[in-house]
Design a protein around this motif. Sequence first.
Motif, mmCIF file in Angstrom:
data_model
loop_
_atom_site.group_PDB
_atom_site.id
_atom_site.type_symbol
_atom_site.label_atom_id
_atom_site.label_comp_id
_atom_site.label_asym_id
_atom_site.label_seq_id
_atom_site.Cartn_x
_atom_site.Cartn_y
_atom_site.Cartn_z
ATOM 1 N N VAL A 158 -0.169 -15.352 -8.060
ATOM 2 C CA VAL A 158 0.844 -14.305 -7.884
ATOM 3 C C VAL A 158 1.136 -14.066 -6.407
ATOM 4 O O VAL A 158 2.225 -13.607 -6.048
ATOM 5 N N SER A 212 2.667 -8.031 -5.700
ATOM 6 C CA SER A 212 1.668 -9.103 -5.807
ATOM 7 C C SER A 212 0.290 -8.626 -5.363
ATOM 8 O O SER A 212 -0.721 -8.984 -5.979
ATOM 9 N N CYS A 219 -1.078 -6.263 -8.067
ATOM 10 C CA CYS A 219 -1.497 -7.076 -9.224
ATOM 11 C C CYS A 219 -2.826 -7.769 -8.947
ATOM 12 O O CYS A 219 -3.726 -7.776 -9.795
ATOM 13 N N LEU A 268 3.778 -12.684 -11.917
ATOM 14 C CA LEU A 268 3.138 -11.394 -12.173
ATOM 15 C C LEU A 268 2.828 -11.219 -13.656
ATOM 16 O O LEU A 268 1.718 -10.827 -14.029
ATOM 17 N N SER A 305 0.048 -13.463 -14.980
ATOM 18 C CA SER A 305 -1.297 -13.076 -14.542
ATOM 19 C C SER A 305 -1.984 -12.199 -15.579
ATOM 20 O O SER A 305 -3.208 -12.015 -15.527
ATOM 21 N N MET A 306 -1.212 -11.671 -16.535
ATOM 22 C CA MET A 306 -1.799 -10.851 -17.598
ATOM 23 C C MET A 306 -2.662 -11.670 -18.547
ATOM 24 O O MET A 306 -3.314 -11.111 -19.426
ATOM 25 N N ILE A 316 -2.459 -3.882 -13.064
ATOM 26 C CA ILE A 316 -1.645 -5.058 -13.407
ATOM 27 C C ILE A 316 -0.324 -4.621 -14.043
ATOM 28 O O ILE A 316 0.755 -5.093 -13.663
ATOM 29 N N SER A 344 1.999 -3.070 -11.444
ATOM 30 C CA SER A 344 2.671 -4.023 -10.551
ATOM 31 C C SER A 344 3.908 -4.623 -11.209
ATOM 32 O O SER A 344 4.940 -4.823 -10.557
ATOM 33 N N ILE A 345 3.812 -4.889 -12.513
ATOM 34 C CA ILE A 345 4.950 -5.472 -13.237
ATOM 35 C C ILE A 345 6.065 -4.450 -13.395
ATOM 36 O O ILE A 345 7.245 -4.754 -13.202
#
Length: 291
Positions: free
Chosen positions: A101, A124, A127, A239, A242-243, A271, A274-275
């Motif tokens: 990310v 980023s 996250c 992003l 990354s989950m 997380i 951030s999204i």
Amino acid sequence: MKKMYANLMLVSVTIIWGGGFIATAEALDSVSPFYVMMIRFMGASILPIMISFPKLKRLNRKDIKHGIIAGVFLFFAFAFQTFGLQYSTPSKNAFLTATNVVFVPYLLWLLWKRKPNRKEIIASIVCLFGIALLTLKKEAMMLTYGDLLSLICALFFALHIIALERYSAHIDAIAMTAMQMLTAGILSTICALCFEAPPASWNASAIGNIAYLIFVSTLLAYLIQTYAQKFTTANTASLILSMEALFASIFSFLILHEVMSVQMIIGAVFIFASILYIEYQPKKTIKKQQI
């Protein structure tokens, strides 16, 4: 398609990969790494090749090259992730893999002069902090040889995400998936035959896990990702993807009964934050864009 729907499709990919993390770990108990990669990628290439064969024949050299490049990035990402896992812990491997990310916006800047804005940089970092809370433990702060391999893996995942953003818009999603899977499968086959012994035996659990990796975690997930990235940006995609670490932790909690600590829950919140932050647009900004 609206960007919101494309992003929701990418969320479904992370859910699939969260389950795939457990399937991969259990498959590796019976089958060596390159053979797992060979079987999953070659198996996942068959159906899209059959469906898109007429379109594949009509592709020009440039489109074929782009599909091969995406497949090469995918192969190296999985190879470095697998060997990084052998010399590191699963939690550190998951965290360092997710550092893509941070790589994505700066690679876009380096390769195509697309300078990241302040919002992308903040999202980023937030996250990455959330992933660290979700996956890392206090005793896992020192970098090892395996961690270096995992960082290289993250670099190739970032390159793969960028390649899909740049190339998939001009190529049919099924054809692009076929080329990626076949390229990664051929490279995995070469490495498996050269460096590893074939599995001596198969049990029912290994067969089930391999089937999930082929048809769900690889074929379905990468078909969805390839199609969805036609309608969203590489920064947003990195992003959301990354989950995977988040859903891997959730599945580990539900299926393997691992403990979900307060620190991990806080990491999950970061997380999500951030999204939401990268996707949030004030009404004034939206009105300006519509004028």
